[in-house]
Design a protein around this motif. Structure first.
Motif, PDB file in Angstrom:
ATOM      1  N   GLN A   1      54.420  31.668  74.715  1.00 37.17           N
ATOM      2  CA  GLN A   1      54.588  31.870  73.286  1.00 37.17           C
ATOM      3  C   GLN A   1      55.518  33.032  72.954  1.00 37.17           C
ATOM      4  OE1 GLN A   1      50.115  33.330  73.021  1.00 37.17           O
ATOM      5  NE2 GLN A   1      51.182  33.836  71.108  1.00 37.17           N
ATOM      6  N   TYR A   2      55.903  33.807  73.943  1.00 38.74           N
ATOM      7  CA  TYR A   2      56.872  34.880  73.762  1.00 38.74           C
ATOM      8  C   TYR A   2      58.096  34.630  74.643  1.00 38.74           C
ATOM      9  CZ  TYR A   2      53.091  37.418  71.460  1.00 38.74           C
ATOM     10  OH  TYR A   2      52.069  37.785  70.620  1.00 38.74           O
ATOM     11  N   GLN A   3      59.243  35.102  74.146  1.00 39.36           N
ATOM     12  CA  GLN A   3      60.515  34.920  74.855  1.00 39.36           C
ATOM     13  C   GLN A   3      60.720  33.446  75.237  1.00 39.36           C
ATOM     14  OE1 GLN A   3      61.086  37.713  78.076  1.00 39.36           O
ATOM     15  NE2 GLN A   3      60.323  39.451  76.874  1.00 39.36           N
ATOM     16  N   ILE A   4      60.536  32.620  74.250  1.00 39.54           N
ATOM     17  CA  ILE A   4      60.616  31.177  74.469  1.00 39.54           C
ATOM     18  C   ILE A   4      62.024  30.761  74.879  1.00 39.54           C
ATOM     19  CG2 ILE A   4      60.407  28.932  73.310  1.00 39.54           C
ATOM     20  CD1 ILE A   4      58.183  30.110  71.643  1.00 39.54           C
ATOM     21  N   THR A   5      63.032  31.425  74.347  1.00 41.43           N
ATOM     22  CA  THR A   5      64.421  31.046  74.628  1.00 41.43           C
ATOM     23  C   THR A   5      65.029  31.848  75.784  1.00 41.43           C
ATOM     24  OG1 THR A   5      65.197  32.619  72.947  1.00 41.43           O
ATOM     25  CG2 THR A   5      64.805  30.348  72.242  1.00 41.43           C
ATOM     26  N   ASN A   6      64.228  32.669  76.448  1.00 39.22           N
ATOM     27  CA  ASN A   6      64.718  33.494  77.565  1.00 39.22           C
ATOM     28  C   ASN A   6      64.303  32.849  78.884  1.00 39.22           C
ATOM     29  OD1 ASN A   6      65.598  35.448  79.317  1.00 39.22           O
ATOM     30  ND2 ASN A   6      64.359  37.117  78.455  1.00 39.22           N
ATOM     31  N   ASN A   7      65.240  32.165  79.551  1.00 38.34           N
ATOM     32  CA  ASN A   7      64.911  31.462  80.797  1.00 38.34           C
ATOM     33  C   ASN A   7      64.534  32.420  81.920  1.00 38.34           C
ATOM     34  OD1 ASN A   7      65.434  29.011  79.589  1.00 38.34           O
ATOM     35  ND2 ASN A   7      67.578  28.959  80.237  1.00 38.34           N
ATOM     36  N   SER A   8      65.162  33.599  81.937  1.00 39.10           N
ATOM     37  CA  SER A   8      64.913  34.538  83.032  1.00 39.10           C
ATOM     38  C   SER A   8      63.562  35.230  82.922  1.00 39.10           C
ATOM     39  CB  SER A   8      66.034  35.599  83.066  1.00 39.10           C
ATOM     40  OG  SER A   8      66.057  36.331  81.842  1.00 39.10           O
ATOM     41  N   ALA A   9      62.930  35.139  81.786  1.00 39.96           N
ATOM     42  CA  ALA A   9      61.646  35.808  81.601  1.00 39.96           C
ATOM     43  C   ALA A   9      60.489  35.033  82.219  1.00 39.96           C
ATOM     44  CB  ALA A   9      61.381  36.026  80.115  1.00 39.96           C
ATOM     45  N   HIS A  10      60.736  33.768  82.596  1.00 42.93           N
ATOM     46  CA  HIS A  10      59.669  32.938  83.147  1.00 42.93           C
ATOM     47  C   HIS A  10      60.178  32.228  84.398  1.00 42.93           C
ATOM     48  CE1 HIS A  10      57.804  33.605  79.216  1.00 42.93           C
ATOM     49  NE2 HIS A  10      58.944  33.213  78.679  1.00 42.93           N
ATOM     50  N   TYR A  11      59.299  32.046  85.339  1.00 40.94           N
ATOM     51  CA  TYR A  11      59.664  31.411  86.604  1.00 40.94           C
ATOM     52  C   TYR A  11      59.805  29.897  86.414  1.00 40.94           C
ATOM     53  CZ  TYR A  11      59.327  29.655  91.361  1.00 40.94           C
ATOM     54  OH  TYR A  11      59.561  28.989  92.546  1.00 40.94           O
ATOM     55  N   ASN A  12      60.899  29.360  86.986  1.00 38.76           N
ATOM     56  CA  ASN A  12      61.133  27.912  86.979  1.00 38.76           C
ATOM     57  C   ASN A  12      61.026  27.356  85.553  1.00 38.76           C
ATOM     58  OD1 ASN A  12      61.668  25.381  87.994  1.00 38.76           O
ATOM     59  ND2 ASN A  12      59.548  24.976  88.607  1.00 38.76           N
ATOM     60  N   TYR A  13      61.851  27.926  84.698  1.00 38.99           N
ATOM     61  CA  TYR A  13      61.737  27.607  83.269  1.00 38.99           C
ATOM     62  C   TYR A  13      63.123  27.435  82.657  1.00 38.99           C
ATOM     63  CZ  TYR A  13      60.682  28.310  78.275  1.00 38.99           C
ATOM     64  OH  TYR A  13      60.579  28.173  76.916  1.00 38.99           O
ATOM     65  N   ASP A  14      63.294  26.380  81.882  1.00 47.34           N
ATOM     66  CA  ASP A  14      64.519  26.142  81.117  1.00 47.34           C
ATOM     67  C   ASP A  14      64.115  25.520  79.786  1.00 47.34           C
ATOM     68  OD1 ASP A  14      66.938  25.536  80.022  1.00 47.34           O
ATOM     69  OD2 ASP A  14      67.752  24.554  81.801  1.00 47.34           O
ATOM     70  N   TYR A  15      64.230  26.310  78.718  1.00 48.44           N
ATOM     71  CA  TYR A  15      63.709  25.848  77.421  1.00 48.44           C
ATOM     72  C   TYR A  15      64.536  24.700  76.841  1.00 48.44           C
ATOM     73  CZ  TYR A  15      67.333  27.943  74.435  1.00 48.44           C
ATOM     74  OH  TYR A  15      68.515  28.248  73.799  1.00 48.44           O
TER      75      TYR A  15
END
Length: 364
Positions: A224-238
């Protein structure tokens, strides 16, 4: 020539009166149904009145409540009338009342039809009210310590959880407003200060959404935070991955809910209108058939019933003449003074002395 002329025997008149008596009592029940639907719609709109900005949204439910109440009253008396009209002797008591009753019932059925149409034409007004209301509600989401707005956070959260929606048009609406109250921000933190300075309006903006936007069916923990930040989450591309928050806006979700509700109510009222129209048609046949029995003077004789005594064109002309004559009477009644018994022109029109020309002596 009469329109839709039908011949009735005494037995058929009696059966028609009995059937209409039953149908009028059924119409009392349908009136209660319309009343209940109007009351239910009124409650559903009031439940989310904080999310709508409009003064006219109660017009349709109030119309349905009024129509339902009138339906119960009219059909209650209609049942009594039809029950008595099976006997020619009892019909004489209602003879003068029948035509005004049929006219009032005709206009009432028109109101039922208008109520059904209003259910289908309410969408645009409802959409505008929701757009403005939800926009303001999201803006005041953080104001939990301000009287009059302290319950909006709970209202928005419950709305997003119940209707599986997020924001007004979508989850990005939360990116454009400050939805975190300043009382929960550390104003000595450099990160917080930088966020306040990062935009022209001086707001604390996040690329995040409230917890109520999270989809509990998602296998991944809610981001729910930094939804558009791919580098903030592992294996994630919004852009590629299905987000585990609700993507549909609450305005669309509420519109869909109210659309289904209004269509169901509109269809029900339309069916009731057709039913009321059929009852009105039967009452008209019963009235004309019983009046012809009184003309014949034999209760055992056959009689004719019809919807209109003359053709539609002739009936329209007659009604137009009646309305025209009524207009002339009203126009004459507005003139001052008494009218001359020998002339059609009021005395007030003769002159300032109110003396008719015939009474002025002539000089020989």
């Amino acid at each position: 020539m009469a329109v839709l002329k039908v011949k009735f025997t005494k037995t058929r008149r009696g059966k028609l009166a009995q059937v209409l008596w039953i149908l009028n009592w059924v119409s009392v029940v349908t009136g209660l149904i319309i009343f209940s639907l109007g009351l239910y719609l009124k409650i559903e709109i009031r439940k989310r009145s904080e999310l709508m900005i409009s003064r006219d949204l109660q017009t349709v439910p109030n119309m349905l409540i009024a129509v339902g109440t009138i339906a119960c009253v009219i059909n209650f008396f209609g049942g009594k009338i039809c029950y008595d009209c099976s006997d020619a002797n009892k019909f004489t008591r209602w003879k003068l009342f029948m035509l005004p009753y049929i006219i009032c019932t005709f206009f009432f059925t028109f109101c039922v039809f208008a109520g059904a149409i209003m259910c289908y034409t309410m969408r645009n007004e409802l959409e505008t009210a929701l757009y403005r209301g939800l926009k303001d509600a999201l803006k005041y989401y953080k104001d939990t310590d301000i009287p009059g707005r302290c319950f909006l956070k709970s209202t928005i959260d419950m709305l997003q959880i119940e209707f599986h929606c997020c924001g007004n048009n979508g989850f990005r609406d939360w990116f454009e407003i400050q939805w975190v109250s300043a009382r929960y921000l550390d104003m000595s933190s450099k990160e917080v200060i930088d966020r306040f300075k990062s935009n022209v309006d001086g707001k604390y903006l996040l690329d995040g959404v409230p917890f109520s936007c999270c989809n509990p069916s998602s296998p991944r923990p809610c981001i729910q935070y930094q939804i558009t930040n791919n580098s903030a989450h592992y294996n994630y591309d919004y852009l590629l991955e299905d987000l585990n928050i609700w993507l549909r806006g609450c305005r669309e979700a509420l519109l869909e809910y109210y659309d289904q509700l209004m269509q169901t109510i509109g269809l029900t009222v339309l069916i009731v209108w057709l039913f009321e129209l059929s009852v009105l048609t039967g009452v008209r046949y019963l009235q004309t058939a019983m009046e012809n029995v009184l003309v014949l003077g034999d209760p055992e004789s056959e009689s004719h019933g019809w919807l209109l005594e003359n053709s539609c064109m002739e009936t329209a002309k007659q009604n137009f003449k009646i309305i025209k004559n009524l207009g002339k009477v009203n126009q004459i009644s507005t003139l001052s003074g008494k009218s001359d018994p020998n002339m059609d022109i009021p005395i007030a029109d003769y002159g300032p002395d109110n003396v008719p020309p015939s009474s002025i002596p002539t000089v020989s």
